[in-house]
Motif scaffolding. Structure first.
Motif, PDB file in Angstrom:
ATOM      1  N   ASN A  43      -0.433   7.176  -9.906  1.00  0.00           N
ATOM      2  CA  ASN A  43       0.641   7.407  -8.936  1.00  0.00           C
ATOM      3  C   ASN A  43       1.044   8.884  -8.931  1.00  0.00           C
ATOM      4  O   ASN A  43       1.229   9.486  -7.873  1.00  0.00           O
ATOM      5  N   SER A  44       1.176   9.441 -10.110  1.00  0.00           N
ATOM      6  CA  SER A  44       1.519  10.854 -10.242  1.00  0.00           C
ATOM      7  C   SER A  44       0.462  11.731  -9.585  1.00  0.00           C
ATOM      8  O   SER A  44       0.772  12.670  -8.853  1.00  0.00           O
ATOM      9  N   LEU A  45      -0.782  11.392  -9.873  1.00  0.00           N
ATOM     10  CA  LEU A  45      -1.902  12.149  -9.321  1.00  0.00           C
ATOM     11  C   LEU A  45      -1.829  12.156  -7.796  1.00  0.00           C
ATOM     12  O   LEU A  45      -1.944  13.201  -7.151  1.00  0.00           O
ATOM     13  N   THR A  46      -1.622  10.983  -7.224  1.00  0.00           N
ATOM     14  CA  THR A  46      -1.560  10.859  -5.767  1.00  0.00           C
ATOM     15  C   THR A  46      -0.370  11.627  -5.220  1.00  0.00           C
ATOM     16  O   THR A  46      -0.446  12.240  -4.158  1.00  0.00           O
TER      17      THR A  46
ATOM     18  N   PHE B 290       0.908  14.374  -6.511  1.00  0.00           N
ATOM     19  CA  PHE B 290       0.550  15.792  -6.498  1.00  0.00           C
ATOM     20  C   PHE B 290      -0.414  16.109  -5.366  1.00  0.00           C
ATOM     21  O   PHE B 290      -0.344  17.165  -4.752  1.00  0.00           O
ATOM     22  N   ALA B 291      -1.319  15.178  -5.089  1.00  0.00           N
ATOM     23  CA  ALA B 291      -2.345  15.445  -4.086  1.00  0.00           C
ATOM     24  C   ALA B 291      -1.789  15.337  -2.668  1.00  0.00           C
ATOM     25  O   ALA B 291      -2.287  15.978  -1.765  1.00  0.00           O
ATOM     26  N   GLN B 292      -0.754  14.540  -2.474  1.00  0.00           N
ATOM     27  CA  GLN B 292      -0.357  14.239  -1.094  1.00  0.00           C
ATOM     28  C   GLN B 292       1.075  14.593  -0.723  1.00  0.00           C
ATOM     29  O   GLN B 292       1.393  14.662   0.460  1.00  0.00           O
TER      30      GLN B 292
ATOM     31  N   THR C 273       0.814  -1.211   0.000  1.00  0.00           N
ATOM     32  CA  THR C 273       0.000   0.000   0.000  1.00  0.00           C
ATOM     33  C   THR C 273       0.846   1.259   0.000  1.00  0.00           C
ATOM     34  O   THR C 273       0.333   2.341  -0.132  1.00  0.00           O
ATOM     35  N   GLY C 274       2.159   1.094   0.131  1.00  0.00           N
ATOM     36  CA  GLY C 274       3.030   2.268   0.171  1.00  0.00           C
ATOM     37  C   GLY C 274       2.971   2.999  -1.151  1.00  0.00           C
ATOM     38  O   GLY C 274       2.986   2.373  -2.212  1.00  0.00           O
ATOM     39  N   LEU C 275       2.927   4.294  -1.073  1.00  0.00           N
ATOM     40  CA  LEU C 275       2.861   5.088  -2.290  1.00  0.00           C
ATOM     41  C   LEU C 275       4.171   4.961  -3.057  1.00  0.00           C
ATOM     42  O   LEU C 275       5.237   5.178  -2.499  1.00  0.00           O
TER      43      LEU C 275
ATOM     44  N   ASP D 241      10.476   9.043  -0.709  1.00  0.00           N
ATOM     45  CA  ASP D 241       9.694   7.905  -0.231  1.00  0.00           C
ATOM     46  C   ASP D 241       8.952   8.204   1.060  1.00  0.00           C
ATOM     47  O   ASP D 241       7.842   7.743   1.282  1.00  0.00           O
ATOM     48  N   TYR D 242       9.573   8.964   1.954  1.00  0.00           N
ATOM     49  CA  TYR D 242       8.994   9.192   3.264  1.00  0.00           C
ATOM     50  C   TYR D 242       8.465  10.588   3.413  1.00  0.00           C
ATOM     51  O   TYR D 242       8.848  11.500   2.691  1.00  0.00           O
ATOM     52  N   LYS D 243       7.648  10.730   4.406  1.00  0.00           N
ATOM     53  CA  LYS D 243       7.090  12.046   4.725  1.00  0.00           C
ATOM     54  C   LYS D 243       8.209  12.916   5.277  1.00  0.00           C
ATOM     55  O   LYS D 243       9.173  12.510   5.833  1.00  0.00           O
TER      56      LYS D 243
END
Lengths: 235, 235
Positions: free
Chosen positions: B145-148, B150-152, B4-6, B233-235
């Motif tokens: 993936n790109s969309l996510t 940009f969103a997050q 589930t990891g982005l 990869d990480y926040k």
DNA sequence: ATTTAAAATTGATAAATATCACTTTTTCAA
DNA sequence: TTGAAAAAGTGATATTTATCAATTTTAAAT
């Protein structure tokens, strides 16, 4: 309408092109050989990202959110599939792993078609082939619009866009002559817009004060779609 | 690697799946019947959003940016196509209008194949058909993936991701044994990341201070790809 | 090599968005 | 019908990102 303008309105109320509609009976029959139907309750997961793609799903009735989940568990809704739409086919056509999650947004009836039947039919139906090519290309266009929206538009504008799109989808739920109410949790709405719940709530309050919409419980009723379109369209 | 990891890293260094590679000679010949080649200088526009799609383009050599332009004239780069990639085919498969702009990022040789030849070949080659279905599905996965992203993800994280991806693309330009330099204007980089030029410049300065990269004029040399991956990869 | 226009960089500040802590409302099951 | 639990809403504040107004550097042409 400027050609270069981001998102002419007809690109918002996108509905996935119908893949199965009017397919020859023989094709539909082959697809349906091992078809099964199941009722999913609100919140039930239909498939998970990374899972082996055993088949494709057809939304007989209801609404399904397709979403990604990041490391912190935060959801990003990519798309809301409505009654009549096919989901899960990308996986079968590429690497046999679902690229995202799918879960029921409301009680939904979903049909399952095993991958073998789908592939067999695909191998015999050039019409199905062409439909898929066309749908996938169209989805590409829609997604790059979405991407650009996330990259360039403010939360307020994105919320306006999503409300316009959702209203179209909830048209189906409304009894004829009755007002069209969007029934979605603030968390899901926030996930669709790509922001925090609090921001969505605040902007909805703004929209209420501007007489653009009203709420009844968690349900949203759009009062002035044109104002919303103007907000969505312009800076 | 969490399912589930982005964005597991192998989803970043995406290269469009090869559509034409190893196609039977007969198919390639049919495609090439009226093929023409042209050299585009840096900045030259290859096609425009909304224009009638007269055909598809093959990047014989060079790099091409695909982008949208909003009402204020601000560009959003969707994708950088590299040597060996096919562009413009979505339009032919859906509504015969290019969904975005394409322009040369550096002097590039581009072949043009008229839509009729492409469609004729497509009608006769089930392999080409399957390749397209697979590529389009794969592109879908990459785009969500790109969309996510940009969103997050934050600007810093997005810049890290794009630098990793670009480094892969510029590998081709580097002479073997020579360092891989990314050669892209700060404006284009900002457009790719979805932010203002000034922010990109500031973050590049940060990365320099963290010994992640160095610059030579406008060229960027990645020194520590692993640090970049961790940031992405990480926040 | 020199000029000069374009591109890049920097700093200050404004605006947008996220986060946190909390209260109120709604929903749903007992 | 009512009582939790979940969801929604609010206010204060922190953080991130955008914008503006410069200055400096780079690249291209002479």
């Amino acid at each position: 309408m400027s050609i270069t303008g981001l998102f002419p309105i007809d690109k918002w109320d996108f509905q996935s092109e119908s893949i199965l509609a009017d397919l020859p009976p023989a094709d539909l029959e082959m697809l349906s050989t091992h078809k099964t139907e199941q009722v999913y309750k609100k919140g039930d997961i239909i498939f998970r990202e990374g899972a082996y793609a055993a088949g494709i799903f057809f939304v007989v009735n209801g609404k399904v959110k397709k979403y990604k989940v990041n490391k912190e568990g935060k959801e990003q809704i990519i798309y809301v599939a409505n009654t009549g739409e096919l989901i899960g086919y990308h996986a079968i056509l590429s690497d046999d792993r679902y690229p995202d999650f799918a879960a029921a947004l409301e009680e939904s009836t979903i049909a399952f078609i095993p991958r073998e039947d789908f592939l067999k039919t695909l191998g015999q139906s050039s019409l199905l082939n062409n439909r898929l090519l066309k749908t996938l290309s169209h989805e590409f266009t829609v997604l790059i619009n979405s991407l650009t929206m996330f990259a360039q538009k403010s939360v307020r504008e994105r919320l306006a866009v999503q409300l316009i799109v959702l209203r179209e989808k909830y048209k189906m739920n409304a009894k004829p002559g009755m007002p069209i109410e969007i029934n979605m949790s603030r968390d899901d709405l926030a996930s669709l817009v790509g922001t925090a719940r609090e921001n969505v709530v605040r902007m909805l309050t703004e929209f209420k004060e501007e007489n653009i919409l009203q709420t009844r419980g968690r349900k949203i009723l759009i009062l002035d779609i044109n104002k919303l379109i103007r907000i969505a369209d312009y800076k």
